[in-house]
Write a protein that holds these residues in place. Structure first.
Motif, PDB file in Angstrom:
ATOM      1  N   HIS A  46       0.811  -1.238  -0.015  1.00 38.18           N
ATOM      2  CA  HIS A  46       0.056   0.087   0.114  1.00 38.18           C
ATOM      3  C   HIS A  46       0.954   1.312  -0.033  1.00 38.18           C
ATOM      4  O   HIS A  46       0.519   2.167  -0.846  1.00 38.18           O
ATOM      5  CB  HIS A  46      -0.842   0.193   1.158  1.00 38.18           C
ATOM      6  CG  HIS A  46      -2.039  -1.183   1.078  1.00 38.18           C
ATOM      7  ND1 HIS A  46      -3.236  -0.848   2.032  1.00 38.18           N
ATOM      8  CD2 HIS A  46      -2.124  -2.112   0.407  1.00 38.18           C
ATOM      9  CE1 HIS A  46      -3.688  -1.917   1.832  1.00 38.18           C
ATOM     10  NE2 HIS A  46      -3.174  -2.856   0.592  1.00 38.18           N
ATOM     11  N   THR A  50      -4.742   2.482   1.665  1.00 38.74           N
ATOM     12  CA  THR A  50      -5.362   1.432   2.588  1.00 38.74           C
ATOM     13  C   THR A  50      -6.880   1.705   2.869  1.00 38.74           C
ATOM     14  O   THR A  50      -7.551   1.140   3.114  1.00 38.74           O
ATOM     15  CB  THR A  50      -4.364   1.718   3.935  1.00 38.74           C
ATOM     16  OG1 THR A  50      -3.074   1.308   3.610  1.00 38.74           O
ATOM     17  CG2 THR A  50      -5.230   0.759   5.008  1.00 38.74           C
ATOM     18  N   TYR A  84      -1.453  -0.624   9.346  1.00 40.15           N
ATOM     19  CA  TYR A  84      -1.155  -0.163   8.227  1.00 40.15           C
ATOM     20  C   TYR A  84      -0.650   1.421   8.408  1.00 40.15           C
ATOM     21  O   TYR A  84       0.581   1.746   8.213  1.00 40.15           O
ATOM     22  CB  TYR A  84      -1.683  -0.414   7.109  1.00 40.15           C
ATOM     23  CG  TYR A  84      -1.517  -1.960   6.600  1.00 40.15           C
ATOM     24  CD1 TYR A  84      -1.206  -3.177   7.110  1.00 40.15           C
ATOM     25  CD2 TYR A  84      -1.706  -1.993   5.167  1.00 40.15           C
ATOM     26  CE1 TYR A  84      -1.058  -4.160   6.626  1.00 40.15           C
ATOM     27  CE2 TYR A  84      -1.636  -3.348   4.549  1.00 40.15           C
ATOM     28  CZ  TYR A  84      -1.487  -4.374   5.223  1.00 40.15           C
ATOM     29  OH  TYR A  84      -1.260  -5.638   4.715  1.00 40.15           O
ATOM     30  N   GLY A 125      -5.877  -2.139   8.755  1.00 41.63           N
ATOM     31  CA  GLY A 125      -5.825  -0.724   8.124  1.00 41.63           C
ATOM     32  C   GLY A 125      -5.229   0.248   9.078  1.00 41.63           C
ATOM     33  O   GLY A 125      -4.229   0.953   8.721  1.00 41.63           O
TER      34      GLY A 125
END
Length: 251
Positions: free
Chosen positions: A83, A89, A106, A103
């Motif tokens: 990503h 994301t 991330y 997410g």
């Protein structure tokens, strides 16, 4: 928007080995990308004695970011999906291709990777400033928001078409190149106006290290809106009812 595709995730998801490996991959991919992109700008400033941006400087920035993102996405693709961008994301989350909890993991990794890259640049260049993104003269905050929405839409739409769409087939092999190219092209289009971020992490690292927050909200609001629109449009129009979730090893 098919709400049933959006998933929160389980409380223990963030501690699973595959999720932690994916987050670490996002950290290093973002560090690689920001170090190359931000570093190219700092090198240009040094070579020109902090002179004004020129067309050659804009082209150099586009190439550095395009090449850097191509590599960053490629090296992370098989671990985290590559990503390298909170907006990507978020766009994947809107389409139901990543859970909220993963997410967030991330996002944390991406922001930390950007900060680490800027700290390394500041140290290795002998204290040169990591310039935060800013608006050019005559460009209002809302002008820049629209720029960021449109540019990030193009980026996330490209990600969906080449990396997320379950019918992508062999097209997936060129995803890192396509993603790098659209970012480079968008920098040529928008770089002279607002810096063409398209990536909240790319904006966050320099802003934090230089402690310069003027209009910083623009580089979150625009990309997140653009990413959400791209995710909704592509998932609802081009991915049909037989949509299959990507394996968790990819997203």
């Amino acid at each position: 928007m098919p709400i049933h595709r959006i998933a929160i995730g389980t409380p223990g998801e963030a501690s699973k080995p595959d999720a932690l490996r994916a987050a670490v991959a996002e950290f290093f991919s973002t560090l690689i990308f920001v170090f190359a992109g931000q570093g190219s700008g700092m090198a240009f400033s040094k070579l020109t004695d902090d002179g004004s941006t020129t067309p050659a400087g804009l082209v150099a920035a586009a190439l550095a970011h395009g090449f850097g993102l191509f590599v960053a996405v490629a090296v992370g693709a098989n671990i985290s999906g590559g990503h390298v961008n909170p907006a990507v994301t978020f766009g994947a989350f809107v389409g139901g291709n990543i859970t909220l909890l993963r997410g967030i993991l991330y996002w944390i990794a991406q922001l930390l990777g950007s900060v680490a890259a800027c700290l390394l640049l500041k140290f290795s260049t002998g204290g040169l400033e990591t310039s935060a993104f800013s608006l050019s003269s005559g460009v209002s905050a809302w002008n820049a928001v629209v720029f960021e929405i449109v540019m990030t839409f193009g980026l996330v739409y490209t990600v969906y078409a080449t990396a997320i769409d379950p019918r992508k087939g062999n097209l997936g092999t060129i995803a890192p190149i396509a993603i790098g190219l659209i970012v480079g092209a968008n920098i040529l289009a928008g770089g002279a106006f607002d810096g063409a971020s398209m990536n909240p992490a790319v904006s966050f690292g320099p802003a934090l290290v230089s402690w310069s927050w003027a209009n910083h909200w623009v580089y979150w609001v625009g990309p997140l809106i653009g990413a959400a629109i791209a995710g909704i449009v592509y998932d609802n129009i081009f991915i049909d009812g037989t949509h299959e979730q990507l394996p968790t090893t990819d997203y």
